[in-house]
Scaffold this motif. Structure first.
Motif, PDB file in Angstrom:
ATOM      1  N   GLU A   1      35.246  10.015 -48.511  1.00 20.05           N
ATOM      2  CA  GLU A   1      34.400  11.122 -48.956  1.00 20.05           C
ATOM      3  C   GLU A   1      33.075  10.560 -49.460  1.00 20.05           C
ATOM      4  O   GLU A   1      33.029   9.519 -50.108  1.00 20.05           O
ATOM      5  N   GLY A   2      32.005  11.257 -49.149  1.00 23.05           N
ATOM      6  CA  GLY A   2      30.683  10.797 -49.543  1.00 23.05           C
ATOM      7  C   GLY A   2      29.985   9.967 -48.486  1.00 23.05           C
ATOM      8  O   GLY A   2      28.797   9.657 -48.623  1.00 23.05           O
ATOM      9  N   ALA A   3      30.714   9.603 -47.421  1.00 12.81           N
ATOM     10  CA  ALA A   3      30.083   8.844 -46.334  1.00 12.81           C
ATOM     11  C   ALA A   3      29.115   9.750 -45.579  1.00 12.81           C
ATOM     12  O   ALA A   3      29.294  10.968 -45.526  1.00 12.81           O
ATOM     13  N   PRO A   4      28.063   9.192 -44.974  1.00 11.28           N
ATOM     14  CA  PRO A   4      27.132  10.016 -44.194  1.00 11.28           C
ATOM     15  C   PRO A   4      27.866  10.789 -43.101  1.00 11.28           C
ATOM     16  O   PRO A   4      28.721  10.240 -42.402  1.00 11.28           O
ATOM     17  N   TYR A   5      27.527  12.043 -42.965  1.00 13.38           N
ATOM     18  CA  TYR A   5      28.190  12.905 -41.987  1.00 13.38           C
ATOM     19  C   TYR A   5      27.679  12.588 -40.585  1.00 13.38           C
ATOM     20  O   TYR A   5      26.469  12.561 -40.338  1.00 13.38           O
ATOM     21  N   THR A   6      28.605  12.332 -39.657  1.00 13.20           N
ATOM     22  CA  THR A   6      28.257  12.164 -38.246  1.00 13.20           C
ATOM     23  C   THR A   6      29.386  12.740 -37.400  1.00 13.20           C
ATOM     24  O   THR A   6      30.554  12.735 -37.809  1.00 13.20           O
ATOM     25  N   SER A   7      29.038  13.221 -36.228  1.00  9.11           N
ATOM     26  CA  SER A   7      30.066  13.727 -35.317  1.00  9.11           C
ATOM     27  C   SER A   7      30.937  12.588 -34.807  1.00  9.11           C
ATOM     28  O   SER A   7      32.109  12.788 -34.475  1.00  9.11           O
ATOM     29  N   ARG A   8      30.378  11.368 -34.768  1.00  4.98           N
ATOM     30  CA  ARG A   8      31.170  10.209 -34.338  1.00  4.98           C
ATOM     31  C   ARG A   8      32.305   9.940 -35.315  1.00  4.98           C
ATOM     32  O   ARG A   8      33.428   9.605 -34.909  1.00  4.98           O
ATOM     33  N   ASP A   9      32.044  10.092 -36.627  1.00  9.66           N
ATOM     34  CA  ASP A   9      33.097   9.867 -37.613  1.00  9.66           C
ATOM     35  C   ASP A   9      34.133  10.985 -37.597  1.00  9.66           C
ATOM     36  O   ASP A   9      35.300  10.766 -37.949  1.00  9.66           O
ATOM     37  N   LEU A  10      33.734  12.181 -37.205  1.00  9.09           N
ATOM     38  CA  LEU A  10      34.724  13.248 -37.029  1.00  9.09           C
ATOM     39  C   LEU A  10      35.727  12.858 -35.950  1.00  9.09           C
ATOM     40  O   LEU A  10      36.941  13.042 -36.102  1.00  9.09           O
ATOM     41  N   LEU A  11      35.216  12.310 -34.862  1.00  6.56           N
ATOM     42  CA  LEU A  11      36.092  11.850 -33.787  1.00  6.56           C
ATOM     43  C   LEU A  11      36.954  10.683 -34.256  1.00  6.56           C
ATOM     44  O   LEU A  11      38.144  10.598 -33.916  1.00  6.56           O
ATOM     45  N   ALA A  12      36.368   9.791 -35.070  1.00  7.06           N
ATOM     46  CA  ALA A  12      37.129   8.647 -35.580  1.00  7.06           C
ATOM     47  C   ALA A  12      38.283   9.110 -36.466  1.00  7.06           C
ATOM     48  O   ALA A  12      39.384   8.532 -36.424  1.00  7.06           O
ATOM     49  N   MET A  13      38.051  10.143 -37.279  1.00  2.10           N
ATOM     50  CA  MET A  13      39.134  10.687 -38.105  1.00  2.10           C
ATOM     51  C   MET A  13      40.310  11.117 -37.242  1.00  2.10           C
ATOM     52  O   MET A  13      41.474  10.809 -37.527  1.00  2.10           O
ATOM     53  N   ASN A  14      40.002  11.827 -36.185  1.00  3.77           N
ATOM     54  CA  ASN A  14      41.046  12.307 -35.281  1.00  3.77           C
ATOM     55  C   ASN A  14      41.806  11.142 -34.662  1.00  3.77           C
ATOM     56  O   ASN A  14      43.044  11.112 -34.652  1.00  3.77           O
ATOM     57  N   GLN A  15      41.071  10.164 -34.158  1.00  6.53           N
ATOM     58  CA  GLN A  15      41.709   9.028 -33.494  1.00  6.53           C
ATOM     59  C   GLN A  15      42.523   8.188 -34.470  1.00  6.53           C
ATOM     60  O   GLN A  15      43.614   7.708 -34.128  1.00  6.53           O
TER      61      GLN A  15
END
Length: 343
Positions: free
Chosen positions: A242-256
């Motif tokens: 939490e608090g990390a810069p928001y990116t769509s790439r990290d959204l995908l990383a969360m899923n993976q």
């Protein structure tokens, strides 16, 4: 007796041959009737008006005009007034279709062509000279220019002075920059200026894009719908704090990251953009857990031990701390092995 049987057989063969011949005759008759009916239907089909396009040599221009002009929804008995109304609409649509590829000085002559018992609307088109790009101005904040996906996209897609104008390429450039900036966390980014200015008198065009990025968002509270792990452990498994810069790439990383564990069969990650505030984006993650226990049987042959069989039991999650347990055994005529692990 034999003669009687032979006579009956001959009679049967004769009857079968006759029936087969009649069937063939009926089959060919049926085919002939259907052919005549279809031929009659085709021959008696009423003619329909068709738009006649002449003068264009580039396939992309012909295709775009053909896809843009309105469909013909009248018959060959249409009045002259109806044909003229259609031609007026088709002429306007054709002009817009040509402008999409930089032809702003096209000459379009509508007419009505007569063929047999039908009249067709027709457009004779001279595309004229193509408009070329005179200048390209793209103004981006320094923070945006440092985003690799944005800088690479601009370098590859930026048109050069003298290139033919392609409005679809301009739209892709404009939307591509904004989309990549927003995916990098600048969700409030917007254009303060986005212009494509065309001067038909000089067949020239000017492109100007100025973007205001705003502040970068961060990941806010992450809610994970699951019941097999401690909430904090599940949160750490996402790999994005939490608090990390928001990116769509990290959204995908969360899923993976969550899917790659043994705990979950499927994972869905959704940012709740409509509830973002204070430069934070809450995230909601729904999961479907794997079965707690899996079983595996095996059989094989090895030159050193001969035939062998094996079995393995895995407990994917023992407790809410995410501990896992497994036991594996192999049996053969000369060797017995049992292995267990707890992590």
């Amino acid at each position: 007796m034999v003669a009687a049987v032979r006579g009956a057989a001959a009679c049967l063969v004769m009857k079968w041959s006759t029936a087969l011949a009649m069937t063939r005759a009926m089959t060919w008759t049926t085919v002939l009737v259907w052919a005549l009916l279809l031929g009659s239907r085709v021959a008696t089909a009423e003619p329909a008006p068709q738009l006649q396009l002449t003068g264009l040599s580039e396939a992309r221009l012909v295709t775009n005009v053909g896809l843009t002009v309105p469909r013909i929804n009248f018959s060959c008995q249409a009045s002259t007034a109806q044909l003229r109304r259609y031609l007026a609409a088709a002429r306007e649509a054709a002009a817009e279709a040509l402008q999409a590829f930089g032809h702003f000085n096209a000459t379009i002559r509508p007419s009505i062509e007569t063929r047999e018992d039908c009249r067709d609307p027709a457009l004779a088109i001279e595309a004229g000279p193509v408009t070329t790009i005179e200048s390209v101005t793209i103004e981006l904040p320094e923070t945006v220019r440092q985003i690799e996906s944005v800088s690479e996209f601009v370098a590859n897609q930026r048109p050069s002075v003298g290139d033919p104008l392609d409005q679809a390429a301009y739209d892709a450039l404009r939307d591509g920059i904004l989309g990549r900036v927003q995916k990098a966390g600048y969700l409030d980014a917007r254009y303060t200026r986005h212009e494509l200015i065309v001067d038909p008198s000089t067949q020239s065009a000017r492109i100007a894009l100025s973007l205001e990025a705003g502040s970068r968002y961060r990941f806010g509270e992450v809610t994970i719908e699951q019941s097999i792990l401690e909430p904090e452990l599940a949160r750490r498994l996402t790999g994005v704090p939490e608090g990390a810069p928001y990116t769509s790439r990290d959204l995908l990383a969360m899923n993976q990251n969550l899917t790659s564990t043994a705990y979950f069969e499927s994972v869905s990650v959704r940012p709740i953009l409509e509830e973002r505030e204070n430069l934070e984006v809450p995230v909601e993650i729904s999961t479907y857990r794997n079965p707690r226990t899996s079983y595996e049987l095996s059989a094989g042959y090895a030159t050193d031990v001969g035939p062998r069989v094996g079995a393995e039991v895995t407990r994917r999650y023992v407790n809410k701390q995410g501990h896992q347990w497994s036991a594996r055994s192999e049996l053969s005529a000369i060797e017995q092995r049992l292995e267990t692990s707890y992590t």
